[in-house]
Design a protein around this motif. Structure first.
Motif, PDB file in Angstrom:
ATOM      1  N   VAL A  28      35.796  39.227  45.710  1.00 20.72           N
ATOM      2  CA  VAL A  28      36.849  38.226  45.527  1.00 20.72           C
ATOM      3  C   VAL A  28      36.813  37.191  46.646  1.00 20.72           C
ATOM      4  CG1 VAL A  28      39.349  37.863  45.481  1.00 20.72           C
ATOM      5  CG2 VAL A  28      38.344  39.790  44.228  1.00 20.72           C
ATOM      6  N   LEU A  29      36.685  37.653  47.882  1.00 20.32           N
ATOM      7  CA  LEU A  29      36.679  36.736  49.020  1.00 20.32           C
ATOM      8  C   LEU A  29      35.507  35.761  48.944  1.00 20.32           C
ATOM      9  CD1 LEU A  29      37.770  35.811  51.759  1.00 20.32           C
ATOM     10  CD2 LEU A  29      36.410  37.631  52.830  1.00 20.32           C
ATOM     11  N   THR A  30      34.318  36.276  48.699  1.00 20.78           N
ATOM     12  CA  THR A  30      33.142  35.399  48.639  1.00 20.78           C
ATOM     13  C   THR A  30      33.179  34.512  47.401  1.00 20.78           C
ATOM     14  OG1 THR A  30      31.879  37.229  47.632  1.00 20.78           O
ATOM     15  CG2 THR A  30      31.648  36.890  50.012  1.00 20.78           C
ATOM     16  N   TYR A  31      33.764  35.006  46.319  1.00 22.34           N
ATOM     17  CA  TYR A  31      33.912  34.169  45.124  1.00 22.34           C
ATOM     18  C   TYR A  31      34.784  32.957  45.435  1.00 22.34           C
ATOM     19  CZ  TYR A  31      35.024  32.618  40.403  1.00 22.34           C
ATOM     20  OH  TYR A  31      35.179  31.850  39.268  1.00 22.34           O
ATOM     21  N   LEU A  32      35.930  33.198  46.057  1.00 26.29           N
ATOM     22  CA  LEU A  32      36.837  32.096  46.372  1.00 26.29           C
ATOM     23  C   LEU A  32      36.205  31.125  47.364  1.00 26.29           C
ATOM     24  CD1 LEU A  32      40.248  34.004  46.643  1.00 26.29           C
ATOM     25  CD2 LEU A  32      39.432  32.583  44.748  1.00 26.29           C
ATOM     26  N   LEU A  33      35.463  31.655  48.325  1.00 28.69           N
ATOM     27  CA  LEU A  33      34.805  30.783  49.300  1.00 28.69           C
ATOM     28  C   LEU A  33      33.757  29.894  48.629  1.00 28.69           C
ATOM     29  CD1 LEU A  33      34.317  33.221  52.327  1.00 28.69           C
ATOM     30  CD2 LEU A  33      35.924  31.316  52.157  1.00 28.69           C
ATOM     31  N   MET A  34      32.928  30.488  47.787  1.00 30.98           N
ATOM     32  CA  MET A  34      31.864  29.713  47.153  1.00 30.98           C
ATOM     33  C   MET A  34      32.407  28.791  46.066  1.00 30.98           C
ATOM     34  SD  MET A  34      29.225  30.334  48.852  1.00 30.98           S
ATOM     35  CE  MET A  34      27.866  29.694  47.861  1.00 30.98           C
ATOM     36  N   ALA A 205      38.297  40.283  37.158  1.00 26.39           N
ATOM     37  CA  ALA A 205      39.638  40.405  36.571  1.00 26.39           C
ATOM     38  C   ALA A 205      40.705  39.959  37.564  1.00 26.39           C
ATOM     39  CB  ALA A 205      39.886  41.847  36.134  1.00 26.39           C
ATOM     40  N   ALA A 206      40.505  40.280  38.843  1.00 26.70           N
ATOM     41  CA  ALA A 206      41.471  39.880  39.867  1.00 26.70           C
ATOM     42  C   ALA A 206      41.515  38.363  40.016  1.00 26.70           C
ATOM     43  CB  ALA A 206      41.114  40.535  41.202  1.00 26.70           C
ATOM     44  N   VAL A 207      40.350  37.734  40.016  1.00 26.13           N
ATOM     45  CA  VAL A 207      40.301  36.269  40.115  1.00 26.13           C
ATOM     46  C   VAL A 207      40.922  35.639  38.870  1.00 26.13           C
ATOM     47  CG1 VAL A 207      38.798  34.258  40.254  1.00 26.13           C
ATOM     48  CG2 VAL A 207      38.274  36.287  41.612  1.00 26.13           C
ATOM     49  N   ALA A 208      40.632  36.222  37.706  1.00 26.71           N
ATOM     50  CA  ALA A 208      41.211  35.701  36.462  1.00 26.71           C
ATOM     51  C   ALA A 208      42.735  35.791  36.498  1.00 26.71           C
ATOM     52  CB  ALA A 208      40.657  36.481  35.270  1.00 26.71           C
ATOM     53  N   ALA A 209      43.250  36.908  37.013  1.00 25.83           N
ATOM     54  CA  ALA A 209      44.703  37.073  37.116  1.00 25.83           C
ATOM     55  C   ALA A 209      45.297  36.056  38.087  1.00 25.83           C
ATOM     56  CB  ALA A 209      45.031  38.493  37.577  1.00 25.83           C
ATOM     57  N   LEU A 210      44.571  35.796  39.175  1.00 27.96           N
ATOM     58  CA  LEU A 210      45.030  34.814  40.157  1.00 27.96           C
ATOM     59  C   LEU A 210      45.171  33.431  39.530  1.00 27.96           C
ATOM     60  CD1 LEU A 210      45.515  33.817  43.123  1.00 27.96           C
ATOM     61  CD2 LEU A 210      43.026  33.552  43.284  1.00 27.96           C
ATOM     62  N   LYS A 211      44.268  33.095  38.634  1.00 24.95           N
ATOM     63  CA  LYS A 211      44.235  31.742  38.080  1.00 24.95           C
ATOM     64  C   LYS A 211      44.927  31.625  36.721  1.00 24.95           C
ATOM     65  CE  LYS A 211      40.152  30.472  40.702  1.00 24.95           C
ATOM     66  NZ  LYS A 211      38.910  29.683  40.724  1.00 24.95           N
ATOM     67  N   TRP A 212      45.377  32.734  36.180  1.00 27.92           N
ATOM     68  CA  TRP A 212      46.077  32.710  34.903  1.00 27.92           C
ATOM     69  C   TRP A 212      47.430  32.012  35.057  1.00 27.92           C
ATOM     70  CZ3 TRP A 212      44.243  33.963  30.241  1.00 27.92           C
ATOM     71  CH2 TRP A 212      45.153  34.063  29.195  1.00 27.92           C
ATOM     72  N   LEU A 260      42.988  41.495  54.235  1.00 26.56           N
ATOM     73  CA  LEU A 260      43.936  40.453  54.638  1.00 26.56           C
ATOM     74  C   LEU A 260      43.364  39.063  54.374  1.00 26.56           C
ATOM     75  CD1 LEU A 260      46.567  39.587  56.019  1.00 26.56           C
ATOM     76  CD2 LEU A 260      45.380  39.780  58.224  1.00 26.56           C
ATOM     77  N   ALA A 261      42.091  38.872  54.717  1.00 22.45           N
ATOM     78  CA  ALA A 261      41.458  37.566  54.511  1.00 22.45           C
ATOM     79  C   ALA A 261      41.426  37.192  53.032  1.00 22.45           C
ATOM     80  CB  ALA A 261      40.041  37.581  55.082  1.00 22.45           C
ATOM     81  N   ALA A 262      41.079  38.160  52.191  1.00 21.53           N
ATOM     82  CA  ALA A 262      41.037  37.894  50.752  1.00 21.53           C
ATOM     83  C   ALA A 262      42.431  37.589  50.216  1.00 21.53           C
ATOM     84  CB  ALA A 262      40.435  39.091  50.014  1.00 21.53           C
ATOM     85  N   GLY A 263      43.430  38.323  50.707  1.00 21.10           N
ATOM     86  CA  GLY A 263      44.801  38.086  50.274  1.00 21.10           C
ATOM     87  C   GLY A 263      45.293  36.708  50.672  1.00 21.10           C
ATOM     88  N   TRP A 269      45.041  29.628  47.778  1.00 15.39           N
ATOM     89  CA  TRP A 269      44.455  28.962  46.602  1.00 15.39           C
ATOM     90  C   TRP A 269      45.539  28.651  45.579  1.00 15.39           C
ATOM     91  CZ3 TRP A 269      38.979  28.329  45.780  1.00 15.39           C
ATOM     92  CH2 TRP A 269      38.650  27.770  44.530  1.00 15.39           C
ATOM     93  N   ARG A 270      46.365  29.651  45.313  1.00 15.50           N
ATOM     94  CA  ARG A 270      47.402  29.490  44.294  1.00 15.50           C
ATOM     95  C   ARG A 270      48.463  28.481  44.728  1.00 15.50           C
ATOM     96  NH1 ARG A 270      47.537  30.865  38.823  1.00 15.50           N
ATOM     97  NH2 ARG A 270      49.575  30.077  38.206  1.00 15.50           N
ATOM     98  N   LEU A 271      48.922  28.597  45.964  1.00 16.57           N
ATOM     99  CA  LEU A 271      49.998  27.725  46.435  1.00 16.57           C
ATOM    100  C   LEU A 271      49.555  26.267  46.530  1.00 16.57           C
ATOM    101  CD1 LEU A 271      51.649  29.889  49.252  1.00 16.57           C
ATOM    102  CD2 LEU A 271      52.513  29.454  46.939  1.00 16.57           C
ATOM    103  N   VAL A 272      48.345  26.055  47.021  1.00 15.23           N
ATOM    104  CA  VAL A 272      47.878  24.683  47.241  1.00 15.23           C
ATOM    105  C   VAL A 272      47.515  23.992  45.931  1.00 15.23           C
ATOM    106  CG1 VAL A 272      46.056  23.280  48.286  1.00 15.23           C
ATOM    107  CG2 VAL A 272      47.079  25.160  49.583  1.00 15.23           C
ATOM    108  N   LEU A 273      46.844  24.723  45.036  1.00 11.27           N
ATOM    109  CA  LEU A 273      46.300  24.075  43.844  1.00 11.27           C
ATOM    110  C   LEU A 273      47.195  24.154  42.609  1.00 11.27           C
ATOM    111  CD1 LEU A 273      42.536  25.097  44.149  1.00 11.27           C
ATOM    112  CD2 LEU A 273      43.631  22.956  44.825  1.00 11.27           C
ATOM    113  N   SER A 274      48.215  24.994  42.638  1.00 12.25           N
ATOM    114  CA  SER A 274      49.102  25.096  41.465  1.00 12.25           C
ATOM    115  C   SER A 274      49.734  23.762  41.082  1.00 12.25           C
ATOM    116  CB  SER A 274      50.192  26.144  41.713  1.00 12.25           C
ATOM    117  OG  SER A 274      49.670  27.443  41.589  1.00 12.25           O
TER     118      SER A 274
END
Length: 279
Positions: A28-34, A205-212, A260-263, A269-274
């Motif tokens: 998840v962390l590396t996905y969000l970074l990339m 699935a976690a990333v999908a839930a984050l962006k749903w 913690l870093a991933a969280g 990501w959610r707060l800034v881009l929503s």
């Protein structure tokens, strides 16, 4: 079953679960970074060319009309993300191979996932975006200006290259773990499930839930195209007899700093881009 055997089985199960958790967090962390790098490069190039738009949770929407686009602009904007991910992915891969794989700790696994996500955002994205005729698909479409057949050929080629890359990435995967127990060939199935399949499925699935509910079709397809990497990697890893690790490997434990870093990355990501970030 004797007491020592029960204890050994319990210890192995704990290591497997911890490895799975750490791997999901790293995925998840590396996905969000990339993904962040990919989209930031795209937005940066668009701003440089004075192309307005809005950066959303799961997509970038440009606000100019189709006739306002020009060939160089399309190639520059849609090529910026893949170019950035290629550079970072190659650097991560070289860093992993030349230095990190010989050292203890989770850095080598972090770099491996950076390289894998970078590959998927270049090659896999070309495959997935060809289905939606958007995103990376615009690159061959505007480069060749010869209909959709060349685009499909490029997508098929990228998919095949990604499969080959995943097959050979198994060599790096087997050198990215410190656990002596899980590295034993007799425990290879547990390692593959915990460190390849679980991160891919649960992490996606976690990333999908984050962006749903803003999850884009392109990103859904990118989750699937990651399979072109991890499935060949899992298949070859299952047949590799390599079962060694580095001297004095690190004890298997939950990487709370990475959790913690991933969280933090996910919440930011959610707060800034929503609301959508206009550029």
């Amino acid at each position: 079953m004797s007491a020592p055997a029960v204890f050994a089985s319990s210890g192995q199960s704990a290591k497997t679960h911890i490895t799975a958790l750490n791997s999901v967090v790293l995925y998840v962390l590396t996905y969000l970074l990339m993904q962040g790098l990919y989209q930031a490069a795209t937005v940066g190039m668009a701003k440089r060319l004075s192309i307005p738009g809005v950066w959303h949770v799961s997509s970038i929407k440009f606000t100019i009309t189709d006739p306002e686009w020009w060939r160089t602009g399309v190639l520059a904007v849609y090529g910026a993300g893949p170019a950035a991910c290629t550079i970072v992915g190659v650097v991560a891969g070289l860093w992993f191979w030349k230095r990190a794989r010989l050292k203890r700790g989770l850095l080598k696994l972090f770099l491996l996932w950076v390289a894998l996500h970078g590959c998927n955002l270049v090659l896999g994205a070309m495959v997935g975006d060809t289905f939606t005729e958007s995103g990376a698909w615009y690159i061959p479409s505007w480069l060749f200006l010869a209909g959709n057949i060349p685009n499909i050929i490029v997508a098929v080629f990228c998919g095949l290259v990604q499969v080959v890359f995943g097959y050979f990435a198994s060599i790096g995967f087997l050198q990215s773990h410190d656990s002596i127990t899980l590295m034993r060939y007799s425990n290879r199935r547990q390692l593959i499930v915990a460190a390849i399949l679980v991160p891919w499925i649960v992490g996606s699935a976690a990333v999908a839930a984050l962006k749903w509910p803003e999850l884009s079709r392109n990103e859904e397809l990118h989750f699937l195209t990651m399979g072109l990497l991890v499935v060949p990697m899992a298949v070859r890893s299952a047949n590799e007899l390599f079962e060694f690790t580095i001297p004095a490997p690190q004890k298997t434990k939950i990487a709370w700093s990475l959790v913690l870093a991933a969280g933090v990355a996910a919440v930011a990501w959610r707060l800034v881009l929503s609301p959508g970030v206009a550029f």
